[in-house]
Design a protein around this motif. Sequence first.
Motif, PDB file in Angstrom:
ATOM      1  N   ILE A  57      -5.081   4.337   7.504  1.00 22.86           N
ATOM      2  CA  ILE A  57      -3.835   5.022   7.142  1.00 22.86           C
ATOM      3  C   ILE A  57      -3.449   6.010   8.235  1.00 22.86           C
ATOM      4  O   ILE A  57      -4.292   6.766   8.739  1.00 22.86           O
ATOM      5  N   ASP A  58      -2.177   6.017   8.619  1.00 18.41           N
ATOM      6  CA  ASP A  58      -1.677   7.050   9.520  1.00 18.41           C
ATOM      7  C   ASP A  58      -0.364   7.594   8.966  1.00 18.41           C
ATOM      8  O   ASP A  58       0.025   7.272   7.845  1.00 18.41           O
ATOM      9  N   TYR A  59       0.317   8.445   9.733  1.00 18.06           N
ATOM     10  CA  TYR A  59       1.503   9.149   9.234  1.00 18.06           C
ATOM     11  C   TYR A  59       2.817   8.536   9.718  1.00 18.06           C
ATOM     12  O   TYR A  59       3.891   9.092   9.466  1.00 18.06           O
ATOM     13  N   LEU A  60       2.754   7.413  10.421  1.00 17.73           N
ATOM     14  CA  LEU A  60       3.983   6.785  10.889  1.00 17.73           C
ATOM     15  C   LEU A  60       4.802   6.247   9.719  1.00 17.73           C
ATOM     16  O   LEU A  60       4.280   6.038   8.624  1.00 17.73           O
ATOM     17  N   TYR A  61       6.086   6.018   9.964  1.00 16.97           N
ATOM     18  CA  TYR A  61       6.992   5.463   8.962  1.00 16.97           C
ATOM     19  C   TYR A  61       6.914   6.276   7.667  1.00 16.97           C
ATOM     20  O   TYR A  61       6.670   5.760   6.587  1.00 16.97           O
TER      21      TYR A  61
ATOM     22  N   HIS B 100       0.874  -1.167   0.000  1.00 20.31           N
ATOM     23  CA  HIS B 100       0.000   0.000   0.000  1.00 20.31           C
ATOM     24  C   HIS B 100       0.916   1.222   0.000  1.00 20.31           C
ATOM     25  O   HIS B 100       1.976   1.207   0.643  1.00 20.31           O
ATOM     26  N   PHE B 101       0.518   2.295  -0.677  1.00 14.12           N
ATOM     27  CA  PHE B 101       1.397   3.444  -0.856  1.00 14.12           C
ATOM     28  C   PHE B 101       0.789   4.678  -0.188  1.00 14.12           C
ATOM     29  O   PHE B 101      -0.417   4.915  -0.251  1.00 14.12           O
ATOM     30  N   THR B 102       1.671   5.469   0.443  1.00 16.75           N
ATOM     31  CA  THR B 102       1.263   6.754   0.991  1.00 16.75           C
ATOM     32  C   THR B 102       2.148   7.847   0.406  1.00 16.75           C
ATOM     33  O   THR B 102       3.326   7.625   0.128  1.00 16.75           O
ATOM     34  N   ASP B 103       1.565   9.006   0.203  1.00 14.34           N
ATOM     35  CA  ASP B 103       2.291  10.200  -0.241  1.00 14.34           C
ATOM     36  C   ASP B 103       1.742  11.340   0.601  1.00 14.34           C
ATOM     37  O   ASP B 103       0.660  11.865   0.319  1.00 14.34           O
ATOM     38  N   LEU B 104       2.461  11.731   1.636  1.00 12.74           N
ATOM     39  CA  LEU B 104       1.919  12.602   2.677  1.00 12.74           C
ATOM     40  C   LEU B 104       2.304  14.062   2.543  1.00 12.74           C
ATOM     41  O   LEU B 104       1.876  14.884   3.351  1.00 12.74           O
TER      42      LEU B 104
ATOM     43  N   ARG C 226      -2.775  15.040   2.145  1.00 10.19           N
ATOM     44  CA  ARG C 226      -2.179  13.709   2.305  1.00 10.19           C
ATOM     45  C   ARG C 226      -2.924  12.739   1.389  1.00 10.19           C
ATOM     46  O   ARG C 226      -4.151  12.824   1.261  1.00 10.19           O
ATOM     47  N   MET C 227      -2.189  11.772   0.810  1.00 14.25           N
ATOM     48  CA  MET C 227      -2.798  10.853  -0.150  1.00 14.25           C
ATOM     49  C   MET C 227      -2.328   9.424   0.103  1.00 14.25           C
ATOM     50  O   MET C 227      -1.271   9.196   0.702  1.00 14.25           O
ATOM     51  N   PHE C 228      -3.132   8.469  -0.370  1.00 12.43           N
ATOM     52  CA  PHE C 228      -2.739   7.062  -0.278  1.00 12.43           C
ATOM     53  C   PHE C 228      -3.331   6.297  -1.457  1.00 12.43           C
ATOM     54  O   PHE C 228      -4.289   6.737  -2.097  1.00 12.43           O
ATOM     55  N   LYS C 229      -2.729   5.148  -1.723  1.00  8.65           N
ATOM     56  CA  LYS C 229      -3.187   4.274  -2.810  1.00  8.65           C
ATOM     57  C   LYS C 229      -3.230   2.850  -2.278  1.00  8.65           C
ATOM     58  O   LYS C 229      -2.205   2.314  -1.842  1.00  8.65           O
ATOM     59  N   SER C 230      -4.414   2.260  -2.277  1.00  7.90           N
ATOM     60  CA  SER C 230      -4.583   0.898  -1.789  1.00  7.90           C
ATOM     61  C   SER C 230      -5.825   0.292  -2.415  1.00  7.90           C
ATOM     62  O   SER C 230      -6.849   0.964  -2.558  1.00  7.90           O
TER      63      SER C 230
ATOM     64  N   PHE D  87      -4.557   7.302  -6.547  1.00  5.96           N
ATOM     65  CA  PHE D  87      -4.433   7.747  -5.161  1.00  5.96           C
ATOM     66  C   PHE D  87      -5.722   8.448  -4.728  1.00  5.96           C
ATOM     67  O   PHE D  87      -6.463   9.001  -5.545  1.00  5.96           O
ATOM     68  N   ARG D  88      -5.959   8.423  -3.413  1.00  6.23           N
ATOM     69  CA  ARG D  88      -7.096   9.128  -2.829  1.00  6.23           C
ATOM     70  C   ARG D  88      -6.607  10.063  -1.725  1.00  6.23           C
ATOM     71  O   ARG D  88      -5.537   9.851  -1.144  1.00  6.23           O
ATOM     72  N   TYR D  89      -7.417  11.061  -1.416  1.00  6.20           N
ATOM     73  CA  TYR D  89      -7.078  12.017  -0.369  1.00  6.20           C
ATOM     74  C   TYR D  89      -7.522  11.509   0.999  1.00  6.20           C
ATOM     75  O   TYR D  89      -8.551  10.838   1.136  1.00  6.20           O
ATOM     76  N   LEU D  90      -6.753  11.866   2.025  1.00  4.15           N
ATOM     77  CA  LEU D  90      -7.196  11.741   3.395  1.00  4.15           C
ATOM     78  C   LEU D  90      -7.929  13.022   3.795  1.00  4.15           C
ATOM     79  O   LEU D  90      -7.886  14.027   3.092  1.00  4.15           O
ATOM     80  N   ASP D  91      -8.606  12.976   4.931  1.00  7.21           N
ATOM     81  CA  ASP D  91      -9.334  14.138   5.449  1.00  7.21           C
ATOM     82  C   ASP D  91      -8.379  15.326   5.534  1.00  7.21           C
ATOM     83  O   ASP D  91      -7.362  15.264   6.235  1.00  7.21           O
ATOM     84  N   PRO D  92      -8.679  16.443   4.844  1.00  5.45           N
ATOM     85  CA  PRO D  92      -7.733  17.563   4.813  1.00  5.45           C
ATOM     86  C   PRO D  92      -7.850  18.535   5.968  1.00  5.45           C
ATOM     87  O   PRO D  92      -7.039  19.455   6.094  1.00  5.45           O
TER      88      PRO D  92
END
Length: 272
Positions: free
Chosen positions: A261-265, A96-100, A249-253, A115-120
Motif C-alpha cells: 500500500i502507498d499514498y498515490l491516487y 482494495h480500499f484505502t482511507d488515508l 492511515r488505513m487499508f482494507k484488503s 480495515f487495518r492500520y499502516l505504520d504510524p
Amino acid sequence: MGRFLADNFPPNSPAEDWVAAWSEINSRPGTDAPNHGMALWSGPQVVGAYPAIYSTRVINGRTERFCNLAVWCVAPGFRSGSIRMLNALLAQDGYHFTDLSPTPAVQQLNLRLGFRYLDPRSQLTVNLPWPTPPRRVQVSSDPDEIARVLTGEPLRYYQDHVRCRWARHAVIVTDDTACYVQWRFERRKNLRWFAAIQYASDPGLFRAGLRQLSRHLAFRHRALFTVVDDHVAGGAITPSVAISGPPRRMFKSATLGPDDIDYLYSEITAAP
C-alpha cells in the motif's frame, strides 16, 4: 459534490478546486473509474459527499484495483444517512480500499469493517545546505528531466499525477538508478514551510539521497522542513526527530499487506 464540499468542508476551498481534484486524477488516460464517489441527496439538494479516487496498479506481478476513500462530509441533520455512502463504496467488488486521513471516529468504524492500520511512525528533518559530493547524487524538479530519467511504473505514476495541482515532483538520480519522489506543501501551526513526502519509488535511494533532496527543497522551493512517514521512506531517516500524533492511515484488503500500500491516487496527493 464540489459545491457541497466548498460550503461544508474545511478549509473552505472553492468548488472548482474540489471538482478539479477528482476529475484530474479520475479522468487520466486509461482510468476505469466507475464513479467519482457517492453523494447523499435530500430531494434535489446534496446533503452529503464521499468522493473516491480509483486506480489500477501492478502489485507483485498482478493487476490490482484500488478505491481510495477520500473526504467524508455530511450536513448536520442528515448524519444518519452517512453509512449508506460508505456501504455503497465498500460494496463494489474487486477493489482494495484505502482511507488515508480518517478521523478518530471513522478509524473505530473502519476497524469494525476490517480495515487495518499502516505504520504510524513519522519523522521530521530540517532542510539544511548540506555539503554534497559533486555528481554522486543529483536531484531535479525539472519536468523534462523527470520524464527523461523515469521508466516503467514510476514514469506512469508521474504522468498520472502531473496534472494534480497540489502535487509536487522530483527525482533523485545516481548513475544507473532514479527515485521518483512526490510531495506537497503542508501547513503545520499555520506555517507553510513543510514538504510532506507522499511517495518514493525507491525507498533505499530516497534515504541515501535525503541530504541532497533536503538541500534541493530548501533552495529551490523554500521548504524549511521535510516530513515523511516511515512507511513511505522504508524506515527511519537520519538526522530526524519523531513526530508525535501523526495522521493514521488505513487499508482494507483480503490479499494485500501493508507493504503493498502507498499514498498515490488518493486525497492527500490530489485534494485541496
